[in-house]
Motif scaffolding. Sequence first.
Motif, PDB file in Angstrom:
ATOM      1  N   CYS A 107       0.829  -1.205   0.000  1.00 49.46           N
ATOM      2  CA  CYS A 107       0.000   0.000   0.000  1.00 49.46           C
ATOM      3  C   CYS A 107       0.867   1.260   0.000  1.00 49.46           C
ATOM      4  CB  CYS A 107      -0.937  -0.004   1.205  1.00 49.46           C
ATOM      5  SG  CYS A 107      -2.324  -1.166   1.045  1.00 49.46           S
ATOM      6  N   PHE A 237      -6.159  -1.330  -3.850  1.00 47.19           N
ATOM      7  CA  PHE A 237      -6.300  -1.803  -2.469  1.00 47.19           C
ATOM      8  C   PHE A 237      -6.889  -3.209  -2.454  1.00 47.19           C
ATOM      9  CE2 PHE A 237      -8.656  -1.461   1.761  1.00 47.19           C
ATOM     10  CZ  PHE A 237      -7.538  -1.754   2.505  1.00 47.19           C
ATOM     11  N   THR A 240      -4.247  -5.708  -3.465  1.00 45.81           N
ATOM     12  CA  THR A 240      -3.312  -5.975  -2.364  1.00 45.81           C
ATOM     13  C   THR A 240      -3.917  -6.936  -1.356  1.00 45.81           C
ATOM     14  OG1 THR A 240      -2.425  -3.742  -2.655  1.00 45.81           O
ATOM     15  CG2 THR A 240      -1.874  -4.880  -0.612  1.00 45.81           C
TER      16      THR A 240
END
Length: 280
Positions: A107, A237, A240
């Motif tokens: 991130c 996001f 991830t």
Amino acid sequence: MTDLALPGQLATLVALSSGDSRADTLIRLTCGRTVSLPLLPSPVDLVDDRSEEDLVLVAFAEQFAADVTGIGDNQRSCFVRAFGDRAFRTVVAIFIADFVPRVWAGCEALGLGRPGVVGDVAFDRNTDPVDTLLNDFVPAVARLRELDAVTTELVRLRGAEAHNCRLCKSLRERHALDEGGSEEIYRQIADYETAESLSDAHKAALRYVDALIWTPSRIEPDVAHGVREHFSEEQAFELTLDVMRNATNKIAVSLGADAPRVADGTECYEIDESGQTIFA
């Protein structure tokens, strides 16, 4: 839609325990050092002396973080013998210490900060991390729908190969098949850089998967740029967190519990609206 509670769930995972504060500290020190990432907060300081159980734990956690496929029958047996009925909970604690720092590193490389980081961690030795990780966090990530199903499946299969999860490699997600996924495409994952059937976005996602798994402390700028070029912040996001969700297969692989449900070929499944896995 992105689940806005997911950063809070990451923070909750960080606060959970194997049930043994000393073991938690050893786990977090070992995992962080193995992948060269900042350690998760530790509940206690350690003295220098190490018991036989400590040595078994450190060796297991180190191999788990470095390459879970390297855990052999002897090391697995020593770990299970040392921890008995605490073994599964301890492995889940190892997974959290291993993968949350990877998520934060990813991130940060993507300019998303470190979701779920809190200043002071209120450690919780009572709540079982098994239930929180597998029954709360994993389905919450599976409910995300910013990424298309084919990209999600390509990411899952790349992680399955990296961790040599026999069960994961034998599965095919139905929504991805309906949206154009196929065995011809999936066979190209192994050599994705030269694959003709994979898009530039697919290749960017797979480079990022590899970085999170193998070099999380050195995510190259061009890898991060590729993700930002092809995916929105919400999609990045989700991508991830998908790597983390898929990597829970390391738990089963480390314990030798990753046998496929079919003897030959593949088995179809789907993720329903609640994030649960439904087999055909």
